[in-house]
Each structure stands twice: as structure tokens, then as C-alpha cells.
Scaffold this active site. Structure first.
Site, mmCIF file in Angstrom:
data_model
loop_
_atom_site.group_PDB
_atom_site.id
_atom_site.type_symbol
_atom_site.label_atom_id
_atom_site.label_comp_id
_atom_site.label_asym_id
_atom_site.label_seq_id
_atom_site.Cartn_x
_atom_site.Cartn_y
_atom_site.Cartn_z
ATOM 1 N N ASP A 1 12.588 -7.531 9.973
ATOM 2 C CA ASP A 1 12.633 -6.500 8.928
ATOM 3 C C ASP A 1 13.674 -6.864 7.862
ATOM 4 O O ASP A 1 13.784 -6.201 6.831
ATOM 5 C CB ASP A 1 12.875 -5.113 9.517
ATOM 6 C CG ASP A 1 14.218 -4.990 10.213
ATOM 7 O OD1 ASP A 1 14.921 -6.011 10.369
ATOM 8 O OD2 ASP A 1 14.572 -3.859 10.613
ATOM 9 N N LYS B 1 9.805 -6.794 18.496
ATOM 10 C CA LYS B 1 11.256 -6.658 18.717
ATOM 11 C C LYS B 1 11.672 -5.248 18.333
ATOM 12 O O LYS B 1 11.185 -4.700 17.339
ATOM 13 C CB LYS B 1 12.033 -7.684 17.896
ATOM 14 C CG LYS B 1 13.549 -7.561 18.060
ATOM 15 C CD LYS B 1 14.297 -8.703 17.422
ATOM 16 C CE LYS B 1 14.482 -8.561 15.945
ATOM 17 N NZ LYS B 1 15.206 -7.333 15.514
ATOM 18 N N GLU C 1 15.154 -2.601 18.054
ATOM 19 C CA GLU C 1 16.618 -2.491 18.047
ATOM 20 C C GLU C 1 17.091 -1.337 18.929
ATOM 21 O O GLU C 1 16.469 -0.264 18.954
ATOM 22 C CB GLU C 1 17.112 -2.263 16.610
ATOM 23 C CG GLU C 1 16.896 -3.472 15.710
ATOM 24 C CD GLU C 1 17.539 -3.322 14.338
ATOM 25 O OE1 GLU C 1 18.312 -2.364 14.138
ATOM 26 O OE2 GLU C 1 17.270 -4.173 13.475
ATOM 27 N N GLU D 1 23.293 -9.678 18.349
ATOM 28 C CA GLU D 1 23.714 -9.915 16.967
ATOM 29 C C GLU D 1 25.136 -9.402 16.741
ATOM 30 O O GLU D 1 25.479 -8.278 17.152
ATOM 31 C CB GLU D 1 22.754 -9.205 15.994
ATOM 32 C CG GLU D 1 23.200 -9.343 14.536
ATOM 33 C CD GLU D 1 22.138 -8.994 13.510
ATOM 34 O OE1 GLU D 1 20.998 -8.668 13.897
ATOM 35 O OE2 GLU D 1 22.466 -9.048 12.308
ATOM 36 N N ASP E 1 8.944 -7.609 14.032
ATOM 37 C CA ASP E 1 10.028 -6.631 14.138
ATOM 38 C C ASP E 1 9.439 -5.244 13.866
ATOM 39 O O ASP E 1 8.771 -5.049 12.850
ATOM 40 C CB ASP E 1 11.051 -6.961 13.032
ATOM 41 C CG ASP E 1 12.474 -6.809 13.484
ATOM 42 O OD1 ASP E 1 12.701 -6.381 14.630
ATOM 43 O OD2 ASP E 1 13.369 -7.139 12.675
HETATM 44 O O1 KIV Z 1 15.266 -8.839 10.859
HETATM 45 C C1 KIV Z 1 15.787 -9.879 11.250
HETATM 46 O O2 KIV Z 1 15.776 -10.902 10.561
HETATM 47 C C2 KIV Z 1 16.427 -9.872 12.557
HETATM 48 C C3 KIV Z 1 17.120 -11.060 13.069
HETATM 49 C C4 KIV Z 1 17.769 -11.993 12.287
HETATM 50 C C5 KIV Z 1 17.468 -11.045 14.483
HETATM 51 O O3 KIV Z 1 16.361 -8.895 13.213
#
Ligand code: KIV
Length: 323
Positions: A63, A132, A134, A199, A102
């Protein structure tokens, strides 16, 4: 079109030798074998294709797209539909890497059923192979995993929490916070997460958690002791217009390269140095009716006596004309 052809028709991969597809279980196997996992973000066909052909193991349609491609000040504004659009472009480019989408802010913050439905869209409509998420959203990770979608967790500095965190700050800086981070990571893994992105956390915390977990950690600003590393593509090639974070290494200067190319193009246009006659199409010889105006001026005029058989075009619109 065969599986080895890109939509544009060029062979995939350039060497012709197919490489084994990276899957979520394959990442776990890499951890067990002590093999570092390479990961990068990509958001479009050409960069995803370069990243895949370079042998990077995991491609994340992050994202971060909101910031580095769409120009927003943080990641919060990007929508599911925008993420789907870019995930499809990446999907079309990638043959080997694991394609991870994401889940954007707001797409998994309500009812679990709605979040699962959004995760399903990334797989069904865009070809993602994992999503992914968060934060320590344990029940959600369980539900998405039960829907047969591999999940990567993301802990530490979670950019979607920027307003709650009060900025992009390194996390887990006290012993209690490290223990909490580790407990969150364990809980996500028990719920089914196949890997965890760490992160913006101290190297020591990331190393300790990496050693304790059964699944791989992929670090960004988390030091060298994670099982893998991820960077934002635009950070890697210096295309962000912002001072780099401490953990960013510029492997190329795309800003300088592009800037110089664009400036040289503009100058050539202004000085009528682009395009040249050799970069121009010509009328067919059989249409020539006049004398050699081109030889006199260097500029072909309609009716001048010049050949056009050199015209090589690949767009349907030109084919009839060229033949
Ligand atoms: O959105 C993103 O680019 C990320 C990462 C760099 C882990 O979440």
C-alpha cells in the site's frame, strides 16, 4: 499465447529455463535451510517483470503505492479497487515470485466477514497468492487462513497506524514492548500466518523474534538478522523525492537517469534534433511521382522520389498502409 510468452510477446524468462515457483510453504523451507529471502515491492508490469526476472523471491504490491506512485502523504487513502488494479498488472508480469497483495487501510477494519470477502477479491479478481495484514489481528488472520488464503502478518512500525502512533517511529524500544511484539508474532503464527514482516524495530528485537518463530521474518528497517529483507522498489532506485530512511540503500539513481533522459529529449525537440529522417516513416516508392526533393532538402515531401520499404511497424493500424 503460451505460458512462456508475456502479453507483449517477449519470451519469459529471458534465459528460457523455468525456475520453480515460490510458494508460501517454500518460504518456510528457505528459513529451515538458512537461505535468505529477497523481497521487493512492485506496482506495475515493467517493474514487476524486472524484479521477477532478477530472481527476487517475493513481490509485494504494497500500500506504499499510495505514496510512491499516487503521491499521497501516507498510505491511508489507497482503495481496494486501486490495489486490485495494480495487483493485476503485477500478476501479468510475474512467473516465479510469490505475489502478495497488501490489504489497504479500511479493507479489514470492520466485520471479519467483510475483510475475508476483500481478501478473496485479491485472489479471485487479481491473482494474488497471499495477502498481508498490518497489526496483531489474530482472529482475522485465522479466518482468512481458513478461507485458504495464505497470510503474511506485519508488526512493529505499521504505517496504517500513523495517526495512532503519532508518526513513523521505531517501535519496540523497551523490554516490555519487545515482549509484546514477540507475543503478537507468536499469536499470528498460531492463527496461521505464514511469515511476518517486521518493520522499524531494533535489530536485537528482530533477531530474538526471528530465532524464536517457526515461520520466516522479513525485515524492513529491522536489521540483518531477519530471515529475509524487503524494500520499497522506489527507495531501491531513488525515485521517491524524499530523504531516505536510515535503512534504505540506493542501488541505482533512477531520478538522475530519468531526469537526464527527459531533459535531453526536450532539448532535442526544441532544436528539431528529434526525430531524424531515419526515425520517420516514408511513403511507398510506388506513390513517388516527383523528383528528388528529399535529396535537396533532406526532408521528404509528398510526391518526392524516395523509398519506403524500410518502414517496419508492428501496429495493426499501420500494416495496411505499410504494405
Ligand atoms: O506497503 C509496503 O510497501 C509495505 C512494506 C514495505 C513492508 O508494507
Amino acid at each position: 499465447m503460451s505460458i512462456n510468452q508475456s502479453p507483449a510477446g517477449a519470451p519469459f524468462p529471458p534465459s528460457g529455463a523455468p525456475l520453480p515457483k515460490v510458494t508460501m510453504p517454500a518460504l518456510g523451507e528457505m528459513k529451515r535451510q538458512g537461505k535468505p529471502i529477497s523481497a521487493l515491492t512492485a506496482y506495475d508490469y515493467p517493474t514487476a517483470r524486472l524484479v521477477d526476472e532478477a530472481g527476487v523471491d517475493l513481490i509485494l504490491i504494497g500500500d506504499s503505492l499510495a505514496m510512491v506512485v499516487l503521491g499521497h502523504g501516507n498510505t491511508l487513502a489507497v482503495t481496494v479497487d486501486e490495489m486490485l488494479h495494480h495487483t493485476r498488472a503485477v500478476r501479468r508480469a510475474v512467473r516465479r515470485a510469490l505475489v502478495v497483495a497488501d490489504m489497504p487501510f479500511g479493507s479489514y477494519h470492520g466485520a471479519i466477514a467483510d475483510a475475508v470477502a476483500n481478501a478473496v477479491r485479491f485472489v479471485k479478481e487479481a491473482g494474488a497468492e497471499a495477502v498481508k495484514i498490518e497489526g496483531p489481528r489474530v482472529e482475522l488472520v485465522r479466518a482468512i487462513t481458513e478461507a485458504e488464503i495464505p497470510v503474511i502478518g506485519h508488526l512493529g512500525l505499521t504505517p496504517q497506524s500513523v495517526n495512532r502512533l503519532g508518526g513513523y517511529r521505531v517501535q519496540a524500544r523497551t523490554a516490555d514492548a519487545v515482549l509484546e511484539l514477540q507475543a503478537d508474532a507468536f499469536a499470528l503464527v498460531r492463527a496461521g500466518a505464514g511469515a511476518i514482516v517486521l518493520e522499524g524495530v531494533p535489530r536485537e528485537a528482530a533477531g530474538q523474534i526471528t530465532a524464536a518463530l517457526s515461520v520466516p521474518t522479513i525485515g524492513i528497517g529491522a536489521g540483518p538478522d531477519c530471515n529475509g529483507q524487503i524494500l520499497v522498489f522506489h527507495d531501491l532506485v531513488n525515485l521517491t523525492f524524499a530523504p531516505p530512511a536510515k535503512f534504505v540503500r540506493h542501488y541505482a539513481d533512477a531520478s538522475a537517469l530519468f531526469r537526464s533522459a527527459i531533459e535531453r529529449y526536450r532539448e532535442d525537440v526544441e532544436h528539431r534534433a528529434f526525430p531524424s529522417d531515419a526515425e520517420s516513416y516514408h511513403l511507398p516508392a510506388r506513390m513517388a511521382t516527383g523528383a528528388a526533393g528529399r535529396q535537396a532538402t533532406g526532408v521528404p515531401a509528398v510526391g518526392a522520389d524516395f523509398d519506403s520499404d524500410e518502414a517496419v511497424v508492428n501496429r495493426d493500424a499501420f500494416e495496411d498502409w505499410a504494405n
